[in-house]
Design a protein around this motif. Structure first.
Motif, short mmCIF file in Angstrom:
data_model
loop_
_atom_site.label_atom_id
_atom_site.label_comp_id
_atom_site.label_asym_id
_atom_site.label_seq_id
_atom_site.Cartn_x
_atom_site.Cartn_y
_atom_site.Cartn_z
N PRO A 173 1.12 -1.18 0.00
CA PRO A 173 -0.01 0.11 0.10
C PRO A 173 0.77 1.28 -0.11
N ALA A 174 1.18 1.91 -1.14
CA ALA A 174 2.10 3.01 -1.31
C ALA A 174 1.67 3.61 -2.50
N LEU A 175 1.75 5.16 -2.44
CA LEU A 175 1.37 5.77 -3.55
C LEU A 175 2.66 6.38 -4.04
N VAL A 176 2.58 6.64 -5.50
CA VAL A 176 3.81 6.94 -6.21
C VAL A 176 3.79 8.21 -7.16
N VAL A 177 4.41 9.18 -7.03
CA VAL A 177 4.76 10.00 -7.87
C VAL A 177 6.11 10.12 -8.86
N GLU A 178 6.28 9.89 -9.95
CA GLU A 178 7.57 9.66 -10.67
C GLU A 178 7.64 10.92 -11.66
N TYR A 179 8.91 11.18 -11.81
CA TYR A 179 8.96 11.91 -13.20
C TYR A 179 9.54 11.00 -14.16
N ASP A 180 9.48 11.59 -15.44
CA ASP A 180 10.02 10.67 -16.41
C ASP A 180 11.42 10.66 -16.80
N ASN A 181 12.35 10.20 -16.09
CA ASN A 181 13.44 9.95 -16.23
C ASN A 181 14.05 9.65 -17.54
N ARG A 182 13.35 8.62 -18.14
CA ARG A 182 13.73 7.97 -19.41
C ARG A 182 13.28 9.07 -20.50
N GLY A 183 12.08 9.76 -20.44
CA GLY A 183 11.64 10.52 -21.39
C GLY A 183 12.60 11.71 -21.43
N GLY A 184 12.90 12.04 -20.47
CA GLY A 184 13.57 13.46 -20.29
C GLY A 184 15.18 13.36 -21.07
N ALA A 185 15.65 12.11 -20.61
CA ALA A 185 17.04 11.83 -21.11
C ALA A 185 17.02 11.36 -22.67
N TYR A 186 16.00 10.74 -23.03
CA TYR A 186 15.66 10.45 -24.39
C TYR A 186 15.76 11.64 -25.25
N ARG A 334 -5.04 5.63 -9.92
CA ARG A 334 -4.61 6.86 -9.84
C ARG A 334 -3.55 6.74 -8.51
N GLU A 335 -3.29 5.70 -8.22
CA GLU A 335 -2.01 5.50 -7.19
C GLU A 335 -0.88 5.83 -7.54
N ARG A 336 -0.57 6.09 -9.02
CA ARG A 336 0.58 6.27 -9.29
C ARG A 336 0.58 7.32 -10.42
N GLN A 337 1.19 8.23 -10.32
CA GLN A 337 1.36 9.42 -11.27
C GLN A 337 2.91 9.61 -11.97
N LEU A 338 2.71 9.84 -13.29
CA LEU A 338 4.06 10.23 -13.92
C LEU A 338 4.06 11.44 -14.56
N LEU A 339 4.82 12.48 -14.00
CA LEU A 339 4.81 13.66 -14.54
C LEU A 339 6.09 13.78 -15.57
N GLY A 340 5.71 14.67 -16.41
CA GLY A 340 6.29 14.80 -17.68
C GLY A 340 7.35 15.98 -17.70
N THR A 341 8.34 15.93 -18.56
CA THR A 341 9.52 17.02 -18.64
C THR A 341 9.41 17.45 -19.95
N HIS A 342 10.23 18.46 -20.24
CA HIS A 342 10.63 19.03 -21.70
C HIS A 342 12.03 19.55 -21.69
N ILE A 343 12.57 19.63 -22.88
CA ILE A 343 13.87 20.22 -22.82
C ILE A 343 13.73 21.70 -22.96
N VAL A 344 14.79 22.53 -22.30
CA VAL A 344 15.06 23.85 -22.29
C VAL A 344 16.21 24.16 -23.05
N ILE A 345 15.78 24.69 -24.15
CA ILE A 345 17.27 24.95 -25.37
C ILE A 345 17.64 26.39 -25.17
N ARG A 346 18.99 26.47 -24.70
CA ARG A 346 19.74 27.48 -24.47
C ARG A 346 20.99 27.59 -25.47
N THR A 347 22.18 27.76 -25.18
CA THR A 347 23.03 28.14 -26.23
C THR A 347 24.42 27.24 -26.15
N SER A 348 24.23 26.17 -25.30
CA SER A 348 25.32 25.29 -24.94
C SER A 348 25.63 24.08 -25.89
#
Lengths: 358, 358
Positions: A173-186, A334-348
């Motif tokens: 019995p545990a709730l989970v909020v994850e971020y999308d490590n795989r998606g961000g790195a991809y 709904r016991e598990r949520q996955l939060l999305g990410t996106h890339i931020v493009i600068r000048t590096s």
């Protein structure tokens, strides 16, 4: 790439919004709305106008001494890391908006201290949820400890919420909020590949950390999708801090590894890599392109400003509290949520033209 | 300039020191020293060797469920500011070393939330001390609230510890750990003056904050000692964040103020000022010299790396816990400690040769 399930929605204006609109500090807005504290009349009028314009609901949160309010606890290794401090901020804000007290317990990464905190919290009757934040090494010991705590908390009517780490075994019995490590790195690796980079050094945190595993997976999948083989020597693990990025980069240079870009697994590691490159007379992005992960404030202060992956840290803390308060039914999905990410493009990052790949 | 009274002394090696020496994570060191958790034998041997070399005292801190240990609470507006998160780190570490649990309560600057936290803590029997962190506006209301809480905590055998803010009225039972705002600002302003700068813009936080008042005083005293008058237009107050530094600097430039150097009251404001200067095509230190305050990690990442004032944030948290645990007798002169600072010279200041003062 950003899959967002159950992304948090705004729950109406907060005191902070009122303060911003009235152009006063949060403390002043708070004073203006609480008759106990004096405040100049023009200031009070500005705050009340902001309250009306925003339709802010003023709730009296004076605690009832006879029946203490419930509280939400967060356990974290440290609050020096900007991402964990932002998660803590989100937890504190959302808990306040729900009328809950919240407390942060800092363990310094010491498992005994973590166990002590759990022992204390499992004795208390007013703890509605215990939120555990940050990536972790998945070991049998870890799984067993978490299962024990999840059950102990559940038995007392409380709940374990894992934030930024994967779910436990089914039925625990545990709730989970994850971020999308795989998606961000991809996404960020694909960005480098699409700019023509083919030999991308990746500086990771500890190899067995769930964060590292997810981000390396995204890095690999992107290479596969571009039909590019990875030289295993280009994956260098170290501590997930500035010194880890600095040392990892120096090691790659000392070993004479060929690469045209670096994917550092967080922005602090990227700042260490940047310092190492600079020491060796290499310039970013002219000689080497560089990307990070997290989009913490330092990312925009680097020269050049760093292309990185945005992480919804504060939202993650809020989502954890919302899950804890709303208590989705087991099996509701709904016991598990996955939060999305996106890339931020600068000048590096510099586009490579064919043939010039060092 | 660094007057140091009762500066903290090391209380022996910590688990962190052991982990560093053994080149393992703190979690691994912790596991190696706790028979409950499995760890590879070579790793355990490395950790045990580090324990021996450092003469680290392994204490069993398993909490007694029947008699819960005392705990130390810290109340703070936020943990996103690097300095407050470092104070929190010091509190957590020292509390752990003394075998106390510690919890951080984040108020978001909301006075009602602060009052709720006090109400809750004043009901509990196991709270040994409540540490309040960060500069504050000194108002009658503030003094009254603090006196009330100091007395309520004292009556229950607990204590109020003010950290980074001045003492309350004589006779009010509160302990104080302060840093030397005046001394740090005096040192860094003197540095600019001694390099030939005579028109120094200072970007401050909120005017009535005790931090601002102390730092402006140091800035003024340094000018007096150098026999230099201050143009009042050169003192610009704003919010104490990046945007405050950015806006304040833009305003000074828009108003056509003449200055050759900027003293930003913290490093985050300095990073905002740097961004504003860059936008206007001005270079640091060639056109304008720049100094900050706090020596947070971002200071060394800026281009150029920032000359700033070192603040013993983590030590301050530790000193607060030590005071709370050691409970100096009233009148012993140890109820108040002042921690010193020193400047850290990097490359953001250029010496002015006579006559070229813009």
């Amino acid at each position: 790439m950003a899959e967002i399930e159950g992304a948090p929605t705004r729950r109406g204006p907060t005191l902070r919004d009122v303060a911003r609109r009235a152009q006063v500090s949060v403390a002043t807005a708070s004073r203006a709305l609480t008759s106990d504290y004096p405040v100049a009349e023009p200031t009070r009028a500005k705050v009340l106008q902001a309250v009306e314009e925003l339709q802010y609901v003023v709730t009296s949160r004076t605690p009832k001494r006879s029946a203490p309010a419930t509280s939400i606890a967060m356990i974290v290794s440290d609050v020096v890391s900007p991402l964990r401090s932002l998660v803590a901020t989100g937890v504190a804000e959302a808990a306040g908006d729900y009328g809950r007290l919240s407390a942060v317990y800092i363990t310094g990464g010491d498992l005994r201290r973590e166990e002590e905190v759990f022992a204390r919290l499992e004795e208390q009757d007013d703890v509605e949820a215990v939120i555990l934040v940050g990536g972790v090494e998945l070991t049998d010991d870890y799984e067993q400890r978490m299962e024990k705590h999840a059950r102990a908390l559940h038995a007392r009517g409380s709940q374990l919420v894992l934030c930024g780490r994967p779910p436990l075994a089914p039925g625990v019995p545990a709730l989970v909020v994850e971020y999308d490590n795989r998606g961000g790195a991809y996404a960020v690796t694909s960005h480098l590949l699409s700019m023509g980079h083919r030999r991308i050094l990746t500086l990771t945190g500890p190899e067995r950390s769930t964060t590292t595993i997810g981000r390396v997976e995204g890095y690999r999948t992107a290479h596969q999708d571009f039909g590019t083989a990875i030289d295993p020597a280009l994956v260098i693990a170290n501590t997930a801090d500035r010194s880890g990025g600095y040392q990892g980069c120096l090691r790659a240079l000392a070993e004479g590894l060929r690469f045209t870009a670096i994917f550092a697994h967080n922005d602090v590691m990227a700042s260490g890599a940047l310092a190492a490159l600079r020491e060796k007379g290499l310039s970013v992005p002219d000689d080497i392109s560089l990307v990070g992960y997290d989009n913490i404030p330092v990312a925009q202060e680097l020269s050049p400003p760093l292309t990185t992956v945005y992480m919804p840290h504060e939202e993650m803390g809020k989502a954890a509290v919302r899950l804890a308060v709303e208590r989705p039914a087991p099996g509701s999905g709904r016991e598990r949520q996955l939060l999305g990410t996106h890339i931020v493009i600068r000048t590096s990052v510099r586009p490579l033209t064919g043939g010039s790949q060092a």
